[in-house]
Design a protein around this motif. Structure first.
Motif: not given
Ligand code: PHE
Length: 362
Positions: A78-93
């Motif tokens: 049930g453990a949450q994964g580590q937050p991914i430290a990468i770029g995020y895509s813009q909702p518009l994209l």
């Protein structure tokens, strides 16, 4: 009742009848209190020092052979994964890509939209928008200072556009005014991607044999408008068009129903509207289940013969087209009520970071 002996019983921890307790309470000789006692004993796994459970079998464990006696920590599914430290895509994209995929599934090909700077000719004149139309006025359009004008306009086509504005032709009366080349040469930031569609249709008309086409574009447009919660001076337009012989308004409605149902909007209504370059024209409304009302989602129509015939497209070829903004469906999908959180210098990065990597539906 013998109070003394009852109190004595109580003090010795002997069981006393409820009635006696009640009597003593009433006389304020006793008060009732509740205590919980636990008795703890060492369990079978008791150790003085807590054992650290192994999480991995290491090379050392294998070498020393102590892996045989290791006790392993249970997996925590049930453990949450580590937050991914990468770029995020813009909702518009994200939404842009989803809409792009819908067009591709429907057999549309993309138009080149790399010209933010356009001439008034391609943005307005070729679309049969009269030169004194209020939208051309600097309230809605950003005109360029340098270079203020273009020199590259196709002369013979320009002549035909001038004719149709001034005196009509192809069954039209035209507008009956003095058309000026100077006005058409003025550079501007394109106010709609219909400028791109117009260039594409003109190009298509120059080909030896006509072939039906389905084109789309999604890119930026500019309007000199007051900025508020739902308006910016620049936004993105989505545009689709189909050209073929004998297309009707029924085809337009059918294709809009197909397109928007793929976006999750299947309840549509159409309202007659006016665009200088389409006839008939329709505004598109969709019922929004969340907002519980009909919201305007786009504009559409059939390009006028005054626009298509001067280009050289064959008689009998119709073009059905529609346009909508990319921001509007994105704001609805992501529940954003201020456009400045979505686009521009005040974008909320937390919103971008916390938006889901993938979504079902759109
Ligand atoms: N150009 C229109 C707008 O800016 C949209 C549209 C495209 C309308 C195609 C009709 C046909 O709103």
């Amino acid at each position: 009742m013998n109070c003394k002996s009852s109190l004595e019983d109580w003090r010795m921890g002997r069981v006393i009848a409820d009635k006696v307790i009640d009597d003593l309470k009433r006389r304020k000789l006793v008060t009732k209190e509740k205590s919980i006692w636990y008795s703890l004993k060492k369990g079978p796994e008791f150790v003085a020092k807590r054992k650290t459970l192994a999480t991995d079998v290491t090379r050392e464990h294998l070498k020393s052979g102590d892996w045989k006696d290791l006790e392993f920590k249970d997996y925590n599914y049930g453990a949450q994964g580590q937050p991914i430290a990468i770029g995020y895509s813009q909702p518009l994209l994200e939404v842009r890509e989803a809409i792009q995929n819908i067009f591709l599934e429907m057999g549309f090909s993309e138009m080149p939209t790399n010209m933010y700077v356009e001439s008034s000719f391609w943005n307005f004149d070729a679309l049969f928008q009269p030169q004194q139309h209020p939208a051309r006025d600097s309230h809605d359009t950003f005109f360029l200072k340098a270079p203020a004008t273009t020199t590259q306009l196709p002369d013979d086509y320009l002549e035909k556009v001038k004719q149709v504005h001034q005196s009509g032709g192809h069954g039209s009366k035209g507008y009956g005014y003095d058309w000026k080349r100077d006005e058409a040469e003025k550079n501007l930031l394109r106010t709609h991607t219909t400028a791109v569609s117009t260039r594409m249709l003109y190009k298509l008309a120059q080909e030896k044999t006509f072939a039906p086409k389905r084109y789309y574009s999604i890119d930026r447009v500019f309007r000199n408008e007051a900025v508020d919660r739902t308006h910016l001076a620049e936004f993105h337009q989505i545009e689709g068009l189909i050209c073929d012989y004998g297309l009707t308004l029924g085809d337009l409605i059918g294709v809009l129903e197909d397109f928007f149902s793929r976006l999750g909007m299947s309840k549509l209504r159409f309202k007659p509207a006016y665009n200088p370059y389409t006839e008939p024209s329709m505004e598109i409304f969709s019922y929004h289940d969340g907002l519980k009302k009909w919201v305007e989602i786009g504009n559409s129509g059939m390009f006028r013969p005054e626009m298509l015939l001067p280009m050289g497209l064959p008689e009998g070829v119709n073009v059905i087209a529609w346009g909508l903004s990319l921001e509007r469906p994105t704001m609805i999908l992501y529940g954003i009520d201020n456009i400045r959180d979505l686009f521009g210098p005040k974008v909320d990065f937390n919103l971008i970071k916390s938006s889901p990597i993938c979504r079902l539906g759109l």
